[in-house]
Design a protein around this motif. Structure first.
Motif, PDB file in Angstrom:
ATOM      1  N   ALA A 111      79.367  58.487  79.321  1.00 14.32           N
ATOM      2  CA  ALA A 111      78.362  57.644  79.969  1.00 14.32           C
ATOM      3  C   ALA A 111      76.945  57.970  79.521  1.00 14.32           C
ATOM      4  O   ALA A 111      76.132  57.062  79.319  1.00 14.32           O
ATOM      5  CB  ALA A 111      78.456  57.796  81.491  1.00 14.32           C
ATOM      6  N   PHE A 112      76.633  59.263  79.343  1.00 15.11           N
ATOM      7  CA  PHE A 112      75.250  59.662  79.136  1.00 15.11           C
ATOM      8  C   PHE A 112      74.930  60.098  77.706  1.00 15.11           C
ATOM      9  O   PHE A 112      73.782  60.395  77.405  1.00 15.11           O
ATOM     10  CB  PHE A 112      74.884  60.790  80.099  1.00 15.11           C
ATOM     11  CG  PHE A 112      74.771  60.336  81.524  1.00 15.11           C
ATOM     12  CD1 PHE A 112      73.603  59.774  81.998  1.00 15.11           C
ATOM     13  CD2 PHE A 112      75.849  60.447  82.385  1.00 15.11           C
ATOM     14  CE1 PHE A 112      73.495  59.341  83.308  1.00 15.11           C
ATOM     15  CE2 PHE A 112      75.753  60.025  83.701  1.00 15.11           C
ATOM     16  CZ  PHE A 112      74.580  59.465  84.158  1.00 15.11           C
ATOM     17  N   GLY A 113      75.931  60.159  76.844  1.00 12.87           N
ATOM     18  CA  GLY A 113      75.657  60.533  75.469  1.00 12.87           C
ATOM     19  C   GLY A 113      75.566  62.028  75.280  1.00 12.87           C
ATOM     20  O   GLY A 113      76.151  62.812  76.032  1.00 12.87           O
ATOM     21  N   ARG A 176      66.591  74.376  69.402  1.00  9.61           N
ATOM     22  CA  ARG A 176      66.866  73.931  68.023  1.00  9.61           C
ATOM     23  C   ARG A 176      68.117  73.061  67.967  1.00  9.61           C
ATOM     24  O   ARG A 176      68.223  72.162  67.134  1.00  9.61           O
ATOM     25  CB  ARG A 176      67.010  75.136  67.103  1.00  9.61           C
ATOM     26  CG  ARG A 176      65.687  75.840  66.817  1.00  9.61           C
ATOM     27  CD  ARG A 176      65.832  76.924  65.771  1.00  9.61           C
ATOM     28  NE  ARG A 176      64.583  77.609  65.526  1.00  9.61           N
ATOM     29  CZ  ARG A 176      63.616  77.173  64.725  1.00  9.61           C
ATOM     30  NH1 ARG A 176      63.779  76.034  64.067  1.00  9.61           N
ATOM     31  NH2 ARG A 176      62.509  77.876  64.564  1.00  9.61           N
ATOM     32  N   LEU A 177      69.064  73.316  68.863  1.00  9.34           N
ATOM     33  CA  LEU A 177      70.260  72.471  68.903  1.00  9.34           C
ATOM     34  C   LEU A 177      70.019  71.174  69.663  1.00  9.34           C
ATOM     35  O   LEU A 177      70.430  70.098  69.221  1.00  9.34           O
ATOM     36  CB  LEU A 177      71.412  73.225  69.566  1.00  9.34           C
ATOM     37  CG  LEU A 177      72.076  74.354  68.802  1.00  9.34           C
ATOM     38  CD1 LEU A 177      73.224  74.913  69.619  1.00  9.34           C
ATOM     39  CD2 LEU A 177      72.577  73.888  67.441  1.00  9.34           C
ATOM     40  N   TRP A 184      71.264  67.907  67.342  1.00  7.54           N
ATOM     41  CA  TRP A 184      72.111  66.894  67.988  1.00  7.54           C
ATOM     42  C   TRP A 184      71.859  65.502  67.448  1.00  7.54           C
ATOM     43  O   TRP A 184      72.760  64.658  67.427  1.00  7.54           O
ATOM     44  CB  TRP A 184      71.903  66.914  69.497  1.00  7.54           C
ATOM     45  CG  TRP A 184      70.550  66.428  69.958  1.00  7.54           C
ATOM     46  CD1 TRP A 184      69.397  67.145  69.981  1.00  7.54           C
ATOM     47  CD2 TRP A 184      70.228  65.128  70.442  1.00  7.54           C
ATOM     48  NE1 TRP A 184      68.360  66.387  70.456  1.00  7.54           N
ATOM     49  CE2 TRP A 184      68.845  65.134  70.756  1.00  7.54           C
ATOM     50  CE3 TRP A 184      70.953  63.954  70.654  1.00  7.54           C
ATOM     51  CZ2 TRP A 184      68.183  64.016  71.258  1.00  7.54           C
ATOM     52  CZ3 TRP A 184      70.297  62.840  71.161  1.00  7.54           C
ATOM     53  CH2 TRP A 184      68.928  62.873  71.455  1.00  7.54           C
ATOM     54  N   ARG A 185      70.634  65.232  67.026  1.00  7.55           N
ATOM     55  CA  ARG A 185      70.294  63.886  66.545  1.00  7.55           C
ATOM     56  C   ARG A 185      70.988  63.562  65.223  1.00  7.55           C
ATOM     57  O   ARG A 185      71.180  62.386  64.899  1.00  7.55           O
ATOM     58  CB  ARG A 185      68.787  63.740  66.388  1.00  7.55           C
ATOM     59  CG  ARG A 185      68.041  63.699  67.713  1.00  7.55           C
ATOM     60  CD  ARG A 185      66.631  63.185  67.529  1.00  7.55           C
ATOM     61  NE  ARG A 185      65.904  63.120  68.779  1.00  7.55           N
ATOM     62  CZ  ARG A 185      65.947  62.103  69.633  1.00  7.55           C
ATOM     63  NH1 ARG A 185      66.717  61.058  69.371  1.00  7.55           N
ATOM     64  NH2 ARG A 185      65.231  62.128  70.749  1.00  7.55           N
ATOM     65  N   GLY A 219      73.461  58.348  65.122  1.00  8.94           N
ATOM     66  CA  GLY A 219      72.352  57.553  65.632  1.00  8.94           C
ATOM     67  C   GLY A 219      71.720  58.174  66.861  1.00  8.94           C
ATOM     68  O   GLY A 219      72.229  59.097  67.462  1.00  8.94           O
ATOM     69  N   THR A 220      70.576  57.650  67.248  1.00  2.00           N
ATOM     70  CA  THR A 220      69.863  58.108  68.434  1.00  2.00           C
ATOM     71  C   THR A 220      69.867  57.011  69.469  1.00  2.00           C
ATOM     72  O   THR A 220      70.058  55.842  69.149  1.00  2.00           O
ATOM     73  CB  THR A 220      68.411  58.481  68.081  1.00  2.00           C
ATOM     74  OG1 THR A 220      67.786  57.354  67.464  1.00  2.00           O
ATOM     75  CG2 THR A 220      68.374  59.645  67.121  1.00  2.00           C
TER      76      THR A 220
END
Length: 696
Positions: A111-113, A176-177, A184-185, A219-220
């Motif tokens: 749901a939230f990515g 950094r993560l 993450w991006r 993707g973002t």
């Protein structure tokens, strides 16, 4: 699965510390390749079938030289062959210094990515399940809160003589993560796990890494859509009802009666009738001239009705029978019809809208007074209960919207609009599937510290996530995401409808005291007995602190005649009942607050005693009036009243007590448990407000 050394190359490029290492395709190549490494060394095999290396016997620690690592690799290859596993190669690394082992991972919530998880790692991951979760992106403050919330946090600060870990390096690793520009991006999540990360005084090193791509584009998150003005949804100039019958009364007829009572201009839509129950009728929605239409016809007919809604800004489909009953094709047709008509769709499978200010309703009876409390609910039935019970308890609503399946208008979109609505100061949400969780997170972050939010979620314990190959996926899939959302956004996550109403009542009552700080201090004051002790236990369990009274306050209380036969402590025992001084509570609170201001005061009374030892409600009313006067004298304090055993009062007494207290800006609860939830919610919002307004 991407090989570990390839994952560590990504980490190294992102600025995350990893051990120095080399790879070799065959054991014979290890001696030469690993000569540059300082022992002790670690040997790992990699390749198909080696997702969990330790289980397969594909890890060796403490090797004294490159030559010993080569011999160990030859032995390892033989043992793996016996299991039907042929490694592609071997990774040899310098063994990290000992320290606290942590797990840090990234995972995509349905749901939230993207979300980040941190907790005790290594062998403790499955045993302790001590983790914290946040949605990406996070900042340094989020990272520090995550680490501080762990039960194992003392291990990081030094425990029984062990040196403290470098917390700064751990915070840096998390950012950094999962920070604004974090790794993450760029990752295809999937699952991404570092277990363990070894934290020591020298820093934080990711000694094991695993990345399992999902196969989906990364993707973002997309930005918010253009804002819709929902004023006409809540304050329509004319309402149309589709589905009322001339012969067999149904839901449509019920809503006609509801709207007739509010007096909003009204029209029915019927293919043949000229009027229904005294309401003029038109043959098509396109002829209605309405700016809000309620549709109550069978699901299969709804798309055709909505296609007639050109010129109607908002259409709410009450009918069920869509995706929730296994008919997603009807949902697709309904959304297409709304787009063709150029209307915004509320629902389907929802009850409608309530707003006394706009004469909007979906519940029968007289509407309550207009107020500042808004509610967004995916359940129409629950929303109706919150409206009716909430108004009985003193809530005054600005906007209530039920959104059902949320095919078009989403909770996130409504929350964004309510944040700028001058009539709304407090928002409650009941959600099951947020539809667009990332947009909801953004909307909640936008109101963080500015508008109090109370959040009730259904189905947190059974979110239906897929089985996870990593610990991160499993630990993140246990209903913890909603708690992470609340923690990150400063919202109050409650567990029941009663607590939803209670927290909204607290926010409404104390809206004028928005600057009261969020520290955990609470003063408890009430009659003697076990109730005070139990109250202390309940408040402590809610994370509230009953700090002791200062000596100066005890002297002032002694001058009031208190302390005879009981200690002067917090909780403070004072006589409360039909034969006690009703103004004593005011004097006692004022004496304490003048010497040690508590941000919150919880006053409790035993209602039963007023009628067991007295024959009139007047002493109880007098007590409540004095408490209200106390609140007026202390604008920097939030006072809450608990009327224990209220069912022992004659009919109408509790309502009158609530009315007197409400006039003084004091919320009333029937149990200390309910009050504790509300007070804790108020403090959480205060802390979020302080964080949002703090200098960067």
């Amino acid at each position: 699965m991407i090989h570990e050394h390839e994952v560590k190359a990504l980490l190294r490029d992102a600025g995350v510390a990893v051990p120095r290492g080399v790879t070799a395709s065959r054991p014979a190549e290890i001696t030469g390749a690993a000569e540059v490494l300082a022992p002790p060394l670690v040997l790992k095999a990699y390749g198909p079938g080696l997702l969990h290396k330790s289980d397969a016997g594909a890890v060796r620690l403490g090797l004294a030289s490159a030559a010993q690592a080569a011999r160990a690799a030859e032995e390892m290859r033989g043992r793996l062959a016996a299991q039907g596993i042929t490694p592609e190669g071997f990774l040899v690394e310098e063994q990290a210094a000992p320290g606290v082992e942590l797990i840090v991972g990234l995972v995509r919530d349905p749901a939230f990515g993207p979300a980040v998880l941190a907790g005790l790692g290594g062998v403790w991951t499955e045993i302790m399940r001590d983790t914290a979760l946040r949605l990406c992106p996070i900042g340094e403050a989020d990272a520090r809160e995550m680490l501080a919330s762990l039960r194992g946090a003392p291990l990081l600060s030094g425990h029984r003589g062990t040196p403290a870990a470098d917390l700064g390096s751990l915070v840096e690793l998390l950012v950094r993560l999962a920070g604004e520009d974090g790794l993450w991006r760029d990752l295809d999540l999937g699952e991404f796990e570092l277990n363990p990360v070894i934290a020591s005084p020298a820093g934080a090193v990711a000694v094991d890494a695993r990345h399992i791509p999902s196969g989906r584009p990364s993707g973002t998150p997309r930005g918010p859509a253009a804002m819709t003005d929902f004023t006409a949804l809540f304050e329509p100039k004319k309402v149309a009802v589709v589905g009322a019958s001339t012969t067999r009364p149904n839901f449509g007829n019920m809503f006609l009666e509801f709207y007739k009572l509010t007096g909003v201009p009204l029209v029915a839509v019927h293919p043949e009738a000229a009027e229904i129950a005294g309401v003029p009728a038109v043959p098509s929605l396109s002829d209605s001239g309405a700016d809000y239409a309620l549709v109550a016809v069978p699901a299969t007919r709804c798309p055709d009705v909505v296609r007639q809604a050109a010129g109607v800004p908002f259409v709410q489909v009450m009918s069920g029978g869509f995706g929730e009953l296994g008919h997603p094709e009807l949902e697709e047709d309904l959304v297409t019809a709304a787009r063709e008509a150029g209307t915004r769709l509320l629902g389907p499978n929802c009850m409608g809208v309530y707003s006394p200010r706009g004469r909007q309703t979906f519940v029968g009876g007289e509407q309550g007074r207009p107020g500042s409390v808004a509610l967004i609910s995916q359940s129409g039935g629950l929303a109706g209960e919150v409206v009716k019970v909430g108004e009985r308890r003193g809530l005054a609503f600005s906007r209530v919207a039920t959104v059902g399946n949320s095919l078009d208008v989403t909770p996130a979109e409504l929350l964004r609009w309510l944040a700028a609505d001058p009539e709304t100061a407090v928002v409650g949400l009941y959600l099951e599937d947020p539809r667009d969780g990332r947009a909801l997170l953004d909307a909640l972050m936008a109101v963080r510290g500015r508008m109090p939010v109370s959040l009730l979620v259904g189905g947190r314990s059974a979110q239906g996530r897929r089985a996870a190959a990593s610990h991160t996926g499993g630990l993140a899939g246990e209903g913890r995401v909603w708690q992470a959302v609340a923690d990150q956004c400063g919202a109050a996550l409650v567990a029941s409808q009663d607590d939803l109403i209670g927290t909204l009542a607290f926010f409404q009552a104390h809206a004028a005291r928005a600057d009261v700080p969020g520290d955990p201090g609470v003063l408890v004051i009430g009659p003697s007995g076990g109730a005070a002790v139990l109250a202390a236990d309940v408040l402590d369990g809610a994370g509230l602190a009953l700090d002791p009274l200062p000596p100066q306050a005890r002297d002032a209380l002694t001058a009031l005649g208190l302390g005879v036969g009981s200690s002067l402590a917090n909780p403070l025992e004072i006589p409360v009942g039909p034969r006690a001084r009703p103004d004593l509570v005011r004097e006692a609170i004022a004496a304490i607050q003048a010497r040690r201001p508590y941000p919150d005061v919880v006053a409790h009374v035993n209602v039963q005693s007023f009628f067991t030892y007295g024959d009139t409600a007047e002493p109880l009313y007098a007590y409540t009036r004095h408490l209200a006067e106390t609140q007026a004298l202390l604008p920097g304090t939030r006072i809450t009243l608990v009327t224990r055993n209220g069912e022992c009062a004659p009919p109408g007494v509790e309502d009158e007590v609530r009315a007197v207290a409400a006039a003084g800006g004091i919320p009333v609860y029937r149990s200390v448990e309910a009050a504790a939830v509300a007070v804790a919610a108020g403090k959480r919002h205060a802390r979020a407000r302080a964080a949002a307004t703090a200098p960067a």
